[in-house]
Design a protein around this motif. Structure first.
Motif, PDB file in Angstrom:
ATOM      1  N   MET A 131       0.872  -1.174   0.000  1.00 41.71           N
ATOM      2  CA  MET A 131       0.000   0.000   0.000  1.00 41.71           C
ATOM      3  C   MET A 131       0.910   1.226   0.000  1.00 41.71           C
ATOM      4  SD  MET A 131      -3.044   1.250   2.611  1.00 41.71           S
ATOM      5  CE  MET A 131      -3.394  -0.342   3.193  1.00 41.71           C
ATOM      6  N   ASN A 132       0.568   2.188  -0.850  1.00 42.75           N
ATOM      7  CA  ASN A 132       1.422   3.371  -0.896  1.00 42.75           C
ATOM      8  C   ASN A 132       1.098   4.310   0.259  1.00 42.75           C
ATOM      9  OD1 ASN A 132      -0.741   5.068  -1.592  1.00 42.75           O
ATOM     10  ND2 ASN A 132      -0.470   4.646  -3.771  1.00 42.75           N
ATOM     11  N   LEU A 133       1.990   5.268   0.474  1.00 37.75           N
ATOM     12  CA  LEU A 133       1.847   6.178   1.606  1.00 37.75           C
ATOM     13  C   LEU A 133       0.577   7.013   1.533  1.00 37.75           C
ATOM     14  CD1 LEU A 133       5.524   7.419   2.093  1.00 37.75           C
ATOM     15  CD2 LEU A 133       4.257   5.772   3.450  1.00 37.75           C
ATOM     16  N   GLU A 134       0.159   7.349   0.333  1.00 41.98           N
ATOM     17  CA  GLU A 134      -1.063   8.136   0.159  1.00 41.98           C
ATOM     18  C   GLU A 134      -2.281   7.372   0.668  1.00 41.98           C
ATOM     19  OE1 GLU A 134      -2.985   9.693  -3.783  1.00 41.98           O
ATOM     20  OE2 GLU A 134      -0.998  10.617  -3.519  1.00 41.98           O
ATOM     21  N   LYS A 135      -2.354   6.084   0.321  1.00 38.66           N
ATOM     22  CA  LYS A 135      -3.469   5.257   0.781  1.00 38.66           C
ATOM     23  C   LYS A 135      -3.400   5.044   2.292  1.00 38.66           C
ATOM     24  CE  LYS A 135      -4.621   2.688  -3.381  1.00 38.66           C
ATOM     25  NZ  LYS A 135      -4.728   1.357  -3.988  1.00 38.66           N
ATOM     26  N   GLU A 136      -2.178   4.836   2.818  1.00 37.29           N
ATOM     27  CA  GLU A 136      -2.033   4.653   4.263  1.00 37.29           C
ATOM     28  C   GLU A 136      -2.510   5.888   5.019  1.00 37.29           C
ATOM     29  OE1 GLU A 136       1.675   3.218   5.812  1.00 37.29           O
ATOM     30  OE2 GLU A 136       1.847   1.750   4.196  1.00 37.29           O
ATOM     31  N   ALA A 137      -2.176   7.066   4.503  1.00 37.22           N
ATOM     32  CA  ALA A 137      -2.599   8.315   5.142  1.00 37.22           C
ATOM     33  C   ALA A 137      -4.119   8.451   5.091  1.00 37.22           C
ATOM     34  CB  ALA A 137      -1.919   9.507   4.481  1.00 37.22           C
ATOM     35  N   ALA A 138      -4.710   8.063   3.981  1.00 36.91           N
ATOM     36  CA  ALA A 138      -6.163   8.138   3.834  1.00 36.91           C
ATOM     37  C   ALA A 138      -6.853   7.180   4.805  1.00 36.91           C
ATOM     38  CB  ALA A 138      -6.577   7.829   2.397  1.00 36.91           C
ATOM     39  N   VAL A 139      -6.306   5.980   4.941  1.00 35.89           N
ATOM     40  CA  VAL A 139      -6.869   5.006   5.869  1.00 35.89           C
ATOM     41  C   VAL A 139      -6.732   5.519   7.303  1.00 35.89           C
ATOM     42  CG1 VAL A 139      -6.548   2.685   6.832  1.00 35.89           C
ATOM     43  CG2 VAL A 139      -6.555   3.008   4.357  1.00 35.89           C
ATOM     44  N   GLU A 140      -5.577   6.061   7.631  1.00 36.26           N
ATOM     45  CA  GLU A 140      -5.350   6.608   8.978  1.00 36.26           C
ATOM     46  C   GLU A 140      -6.326   7.749   9.268  1.00 36.26           C
ATOM     47  OE1 GLU A 140      -3.463   6.768  12.654  1.00 36.26           O
ATOM     48  OE2 GLU A 140      -2.973   5.378  11.044  1.00 36.26           O
ATOM     49  N   ALA A 141      -6.541   8.616   8.298  1.00 33.68           N
ATOM     50  CA  ALA A 141      -7.476   9.730   8.478  1.00 33.68           C
ATOM     51  C   ALA A 141      -8.901   9.218   8.664  1.00 33.68           C
ATOM     52  CB  ALA A 141      -7.401  10.679   7.291  1.00 33.68           C
ATOM     53  N   ALA A 142      -9.281   8.233   7.867  1.00 31.41           N
ATOM     54  CA  ALA A 142     -10.626   7.659   7.987  1.00 31.41           C
ATOM     55  C   ALA A 142     -10.804   6.989   9.349  1.00 31.41           C
ATOM     56  CB  ALA A 142     -10.872   6.655   6.862  1.00 31.41           C
ATOM     57  N   LEU A 143      -9.777   6.304   9.808  1.00 28.49           N
ATOM     58  CA  LEU A 143      -9.833   5.661  11.117  1.00 28.49           C
ATOM     59  C   LEU A 143      -9.967   6.701  12.227  1.00 28.49           C
ATOM     60  CD1 LEU A 143      -9.683   3.103  12.820  1.00 28.49           C
ATOM     61  CD2 LEU A 143      -7.193   3.286  12.740  1.00 28.49           C
ATOM     62  N   ASN A 144      -9.228   7.773  12.134  1.00 29.35           N
ATOM     63  CA  ASN A 144      -9.326   8.853  13.124  1.00 29.35           C
ATOM     64  C   ASN A 144     -10.718   9.482  13.120  1.00 29.35           C
ATOM     65  OD1 ASN A 144      -6.696   8.486  13.996  1.00 29.35           O
ATOM     66  ND2 ASN A 144      -5.863  10.026  12.609  1.00 29.35           N
ATOM     67  N   ASP A 145     -11.288   9.672  11.926  1.00 26.87           N
ATOM     68  CA  ASP A 145     -12.642  10.221  11.822  1.00 26.87           C
ATOM     69  C   ASP A 145     -13.662   9.279  12.460  1.00 26.87           C
ATOM     70  OD1 ASP A 145     -11.653  12.406  10.470  1.00 26.87           O
ATOM     71  OD2 ASP A 145     -12.272  11.712   8.475  1.00 26.87           O
ATOM     72  N   LEU A 146     -13.521   7.996  12.177  1.00 25.41           N
ATOM     73  CA  LEU A 146     -14.440   7.003  12.735  1.00 25.41           C
ATOM     74  C   LEU A 146     -14.330   6.961  14.261  1.00 25.41           C
ATOM     75  CD1 LEU A 146     -16.503   4.738  12.327  1.00 25.41           C
ATOM     76  CD2 LEU A 146     -14.591   3.167  11.989  1.00 25.41           C
ATOM     77  N   THR A 147     -13.121   6.998  14.770  1.00 22.00           N
ATOM     78  CA  THR A 147     -12.908   6.996  16.221  1.00 22.00           C
ATOM     79  C   THR A 147     -13.555   8.218  16.856  1.00 22.00           C
ATOM     80  OG1 THR A 147     -10.841   5.782  15.937  1.00 22.00           O
ATOM     81  CG2 THR A 147     -11.142   6.919  18.023  1.00 22.00           C
ATOM     82  N   ALA A 148     -13.385   9.380  16.228  1.00 18.93           N
ATOM     83  CA  ALA A 148     -13.983  10.613  16.756  1.00 18.93           C
ATOM     84  C   ALA A 148     -15.510  10.524  16.746  1.00 18.93           C
ATOM     85  CB  ALA A 148     -13.513  11.812  15.937  1.00 18.93           C
ATOM     86  N   LEU A 149     -16.063   9.979  15.680  1.00 18.41           N
ATOM     87  CA  LEU A 149     -17.516   9.830  15.594  1.00 18.41           C
ATOM     88  C   LEU A 149     -18.040   8.863  16.655  1.00 18.41           C
ATOM     89  CD1 LEU A 149     -18.059   9.709  11.719  1.00 18.41           C
ATOM     90  CD2 LEU A 149     -18.800  11.519  13.306  1.00 18.41           C
ATOM     91  N   LEU A 150     -17.301   7.790  16.887  1.00 18.70           N
ATOM     92  CA  LEU A 150     -17.725   6.825  17.907  1.00 18.70           C
ATOM     93  C   LEU A 150     -17.722   7.455  19.296  1.00 18.70           C
ATOM     94  CD1 LEU A 150     -16.051   3.485  16.793  1.00 18.70           C
ATOM     95  CD2 LEU A 150     -18.492   3.962  16.982  1.00 18.70           C
ATOM     96  N   LYS A 151     -16.736   8.293  19.564  1.00 12.96           N
ATOM     97  CA  LYS A 151     -16.668   8.954  20.870  1.00 12.96           C
ATOM     98  C   LYS A 151     -17.856   9.883  21.095  1.00 12.96           C
ATOM     99  CE  LYS A 151     -11.674   8.771  21.443  1.00 12.96           C
ATOM    100  NZ  LYS A 151     -10.416   9.533  21.480  1.00 12.96           N
ATOM    101  N   GLU A 152     -18.471  10.343  20.016  1.00 13.15           N
ATOM    102  CA  GLU A 152     -19.620  11.243  20.112  1.00 13.15           C
ATOM    103  C   GLU A 152     -20.952  10.501  20.000  1.00 13.15           C
ATOM    104  OE1 GLU A 152     -19.075  14.128  17.026  1.00 13.15           O
ATOM    105  OE2 GLU A 152     -17.195  14.857  17.880  1.00 13.15           O
ATOM    106  N   ASN A 153     -20.903   9.200  19.721  1.00 17.17           N
ATOM    107  CA  ASN A 153     -22.113   8.416  19.533  1.00 17.17           C
ATOM    108  C   ASN A 153     -22.832   8.216  20.867  1.00 17.17           C
ATOM    109  OD1 ASN A 153     -23.550   5.637  19.502  1.00 17.17           O
ATOM    110  ND2 ASN A 153     -23.385   6.220  17.354  1.00 17.17           N
TER     111      ASN A 153
END
Length: 128
Positions: free
Chosen positions: A1-23
């Protein structure tokens, strides 16, 4: 996986974690979990259950079946009292809801990943 995809996955994971904390389901679960952890009544019941169980083991070791039976009966009574405590039942209900939410999210993520992988495989097969 290239660095661009890894960064996108990391960002999506961070967004999901933040949303879960507010759920609301997760917030309710954490609130009840904290109340259970801070409950002196439940801590006392846990200690009494452990003591009754230890006593039963000791009575069995020393060949005192009647005393063992009484200690086990007391441990069962205390366990039932613990299990029926309103905080414990609320905690278990919230745990089920939080688990259902996380299972649903996990299923959705797995499906999306599988669909993406299948689409990538299809595109690779077409280009060969």
């Amino acid at each position: 996986m290239n660095l661009e995809k890894e960064a996108a996955v990391e960002a999506a994971l961070n967004d999901l974690t933040a949303l879960l904390k507010e759920n609301e389901v997760i917030i309710d679960y954490q609130r009840v979990q904290k109340r259970v952890a801070e409950s002196d009544t439940l801590k006392q019941l846990e200690d009494e259950i452990k003591e009754a169980q230890k006593a039963a083991v000791q009575y069995a070791h020393y060949g005192k079946p009647e005393a063992e039976k009484a200690a086990l009966k007391e441990a069962d009574r205390l366990t039932k009292e613990f299990d029926q405590h309103p905080l414990v039942t609320a905690y278990r209900d919230q745990l089920v809801e939080a688990n259902d939410l996380l299972q649903h999210l996990t299923h959705m993520i797995q499906k999306e990943v599988n669909d993406t992988l299948e689409a990538d495989d299809f595109e690779t097969d077409k280009s060969e």
